[in-house]
Design a protein around this motif. Structure first.
Motif, PDB file in Angstrom:
ATOM      1  N   LEU A  98      43.537  29.158  37.541  1.00  0.00           N
ATOM      2  CA  LEU A  98      42.541  29.741  36.608  1.00  0.00           C
ATOM      3  C   LEU A  98      41.420  30.414  37.221  1.00  0.00           C
ATOM      4  N   TYR A  99      40.950  31.668  36.791  1.00  0.00           N
ATOM      5  CA  TYR A  99      39.958  32.271  37.317  1.00  0.00           C
ATOM      6  C   TYR A  99      38.929  32.562  35.922  1.00  0.00           C
ATOM      7  N   ASN A 100      38.087  31.859  35.944  1.00  0.00           N
ATOM      8  CA  ASN A 100      37.111  31.844  34.753  1.00  0.00           C
ATOM      9  C   ASN A 100      35.728  31.920  35.011  1.00  0.00           C
ATOM     10  N   HIS A 101      35.403  32.646  36.200  1.00  0.00           N
ATOM     11  CA  HIS A 101      33.975  32.592  36.655  1.00  0.00           C
ATOM     12  C   HIS A 101      33.363  34.411  37.000  1.00  0.00           C
ATOM     13  N   GLY A 102      34.150  34.967  36.107  1.00  0.00           N
ATOM     14  CA  GLY A 102      33.930  36.451  36.296  1.00  0.00           C
ATOM     15  C   GLY A 102      34.520  37.151  37.542  1.00  0.00           C
ATOM     16  N   GLU A 103      35.785  36.620  37.644  1.00  0.00           N
ATOM     17  CA  GLU A 103      36.433  37.188  39.065  1.00  0.00           C
ATOM     18  C   GLU A 103      36.911  38.635  38.793  1.00  0.00           C
ATOM     19  N   GLY A 104      37.287  38.890  37.562  1.00  0.00           N
ATOM     20  CA  GLY A 104      37.809  40.075  37.122  1.00  0.00           C
ATOM     21  C   GLY A 104      38.914  40.323  36.314  1.00  0.00           C
ATOM     22  N   VAL A 105      39.387  41.400  36.003  1.00  0.00           N
ATOM     23  CA  VAL A 105      40.493  41.537  34.936  1.00  0.00           C
ATOM     24  C   VAL A 105      42.008  41.097  35.622  1.00  0.00           C
ATOM     25  N   LEU A 106      42.610  40.548  34.766  1.00  0.00           N
ATOM     26  CA  LEU A 106      43.915  39.758  35.304  1.00  0.00           C
ATOM     27  C   LEU A 106      44.803  40.671  36.019  1.00  0.00           C
ATOM     28  N   HIS A 107      45.155  41.926  35.903  1.00  0.00           N
ATOM     29  CA  HIS A 107      45.992  42.786  36.768  1.00  0.00           C
ATOM     30  C   HIS A 107      45.368  42.972  38.155  1.00  0.00           C
ATOM     31  N   GLN A 108      44.022  43.182  38.166  1.00  0.00           N
ATOM     32  CA  GLN A 108      43.421  43.365  39.382  1.00  0.00           C
ATOM     33  C   GLN A 108      43.200  42.313  40.348  1.00  0.00           C
ATOM     34  N   ILE A 109      43.104  41.053  39.739  1.00  0.00           N
ATOM     35  CA  ILE A 109      43.255  39.646  40.183  1.00  0.00           C
ATOM     36  C   ILE A 109      44.639  39.244  40.842  1.00  0.00           C
ATOM     37  N   VAL A 110      45.642  39.670  40.018  1.00  0.00           N
ATOM     38  CA  VAL A 110      47.290  39.481  40.680  1.00  0.00           C
ATOM     39  C   VAL A 110      47.242  40.326  42.010  1.00  0.00           C
ATOM     40  N   ALA A 111      46.635  41.431  41.803  1.00  0.00           N
ATOM     41  CA  ALA A 111      46.693  42.540  43.036  1.00  0.00           C
ATOM     42  C   ALA A 111      46.105  41.823  44.423  1.00  0.00           C
ATOM     43  N   GLU A 112      44.962  41.332  44.080  1.00  0.00           N
ATOM     44  CA  GLU A 112      43.971  40.889  45.210  1.00  0.00           C
ATOM     45  C   GLU A 112      44.302  39.781  45.850  1.00  0.00           C
ATOM     46  N   ARG A 113      44.723  38.594  44.798  1.00  0.00           N
ATOM     47  CA  ARG A 113      44.799  37.025  45.035  1.00  0.00           C
ATOM     48  C   ARG A 113      46.081  36.583  45.101  1.00  0.00           C
TER      49      ARG A 113
END
Length: 394
Positions: A98-113
């Protein structure tokens, strides 16, 4: 003796067959494919948890389930905050990421992390999971209710969609961006993409960045595409149904009331706007922010325009800060939102009211998408949006 050349399986067929555990597949076949990554966010999360409570199984492998809080963060209402707490409890109980501390929008997080690879299968409770197709992933959008059995089994039952392959060649004109390509495709061949898997190939992709490919794959589901992906170099794309010389594309815009109502920007020049929105999952990457900054460096935001900019992720924001882009954008009169979806889903700050005319890089312009159904929304590229923001008109 007649020698028959063996037909090589397309990238799409090869990896769909592999995921289904069969030698080959055909369009319309009922298959059950192995899912490598499942996705959801706080936008679809309430329905997901409601459906989840009706069964008693556990998540098959929480390490392969990625969740984000990106539609309304920080929480704008007590109800949103209450849900976010329940979402966090669900993720902890099921071992999900879970990313729930303002890491970003889902599709960008998928690409980055997330770890992405060509041919991997993704299923997500969001209409734009095909953004990961930029990396060769086969990503399918589901309803929250449809995602529940995927979470418990790690498999997705579906009918094999037909493949439509688009070949892109030529070089973009200086003022034309990848977002304009996506808009052009919706306007010209959008009717042929409904319920199809869209493969993208051609010499253009040797010069496009990953961010550019994400922009194109992100938008094609608005034509009803089941998934969209860039065919990796060296893989068989299959027969090309539509060939497009991108050098003939000009700056494009989608007029209300739907994303497929696409026209050249020149046809709508002079249309007054009072809200401009850029960023989010469609155009919130660093190169998009640089384009916006380049326009604002020359002109400030028009006095009658509210310009809202939403970086796609914390990493993008950090890079913006380091390069001085954040300071420039603020000093020229725009507002920078926390990383995430921004106003796009109409759940957070920056919503529209009756009589507003907005130009945005978001993904839908149906009435009521960003607030009032009496507001007009035009969809365009980051450059076109920024130019309108400083001129007060398209």
């Amino acid at each position: 003796m007649v020698v028959f050349e063996q037909v090589k399986a397309t990238f799409y067929n090869k990896y769909m067959s592999k995921a289904a555990g069969v030698e080959k597949i055909s369009v319309g076949n009922e298959v059950e494919i192995k899912v490598d990554l499942a996705l959801a966010h706080d936008g679809t999360g309430p329905k997901l948890l409601e459906a989840w409570e009706k069964q008693s199984e556990k998540v098959y492998d929480g390490r392969r389930v990625l969740l984000t809080v990106d539609h309304a963060f920080p929480a704008p209402t007590p109800a949103e905050r209450s849900f976010q707490r329940r979402f966090s409890q669900f993720a902890e109980a099921q071992g999900c990421v879970l990313y729930n501390h303002g890491e970003g929008v889902l599709h960008q997080i998928v690409a980055e992390r997330a770890s992405l690879w060509p041919g991997m299968i993704i299923a997500g409770a969001d209409g734009h999971v095909a953004t990961a197709g930029a990396f060769g992933a086969l990503a399918f959008a589901l309803t929250p209710e449809e995602l529940v059995p995927v979470l418990t089994s790690g498999r997705l039952k579906m009918k094999v969609p037909e493949l439509v392959t688009i070949g892109l060649e030529g070089e973009l004109q200086p003022e034309v961006l990848p977002r304009d390509i996506a808009l052009y495709l919706l306007g010209k061949i959008g009717g042929d993409l409904k319920e199809k898997a869209v493969g993208l190939t051609g010499p253009l992709f040797t010069s496009l960045s990953a961010a550019a490919c994400m922009t194109i794959c992100n938008f094609l589901p608005e034509a009803g595409a089941v998934t969209a992906f860039v065919v990796p170099a060296g893989e068989e794309a299959g027969p090309i149904k539509h060939r497009v010389d991108v050098s003939m594309i000009e700056a494009m815009i989608a007029a209300p009331p739907q994303p497929i109502n696409v026209k050249p920007v020149s046809e709508l020049a002079g249309t007054k706007i009072n809200v401009a929105i850029a960023g989010g999952c469609s155009a919130g990457r660093l190169e998009d922010m640089q384009i916006i900054a380049n326009v604002l460096e020359e002109y400030p935001v028009h006095s009658e325009v509210t310009f809202i900019v939403t970086p796609a992720s914390r990493a993008v924001t950090k890079a913006m800060d380091k390069l001085g882009i954040s300071t420039l954008i603020r000093e020229r009169g725009a507002v920078i939102m926390p990383p995430g979806c921004g106003p796009c889903p109409g759940k957070h700050f920056g919503v529209l009211t009756e009589g507003d005319v907005a130009i945005t890089t978001t993904i839908k312009n149906t009435p009521g998408r960003i607030g009032s159904n009496q507001a007009d929304i035009y969809l365009a590229s980051p450059r076109t949006v920024a130019q309108a923001a400083v001129k007060g008109m398209i």
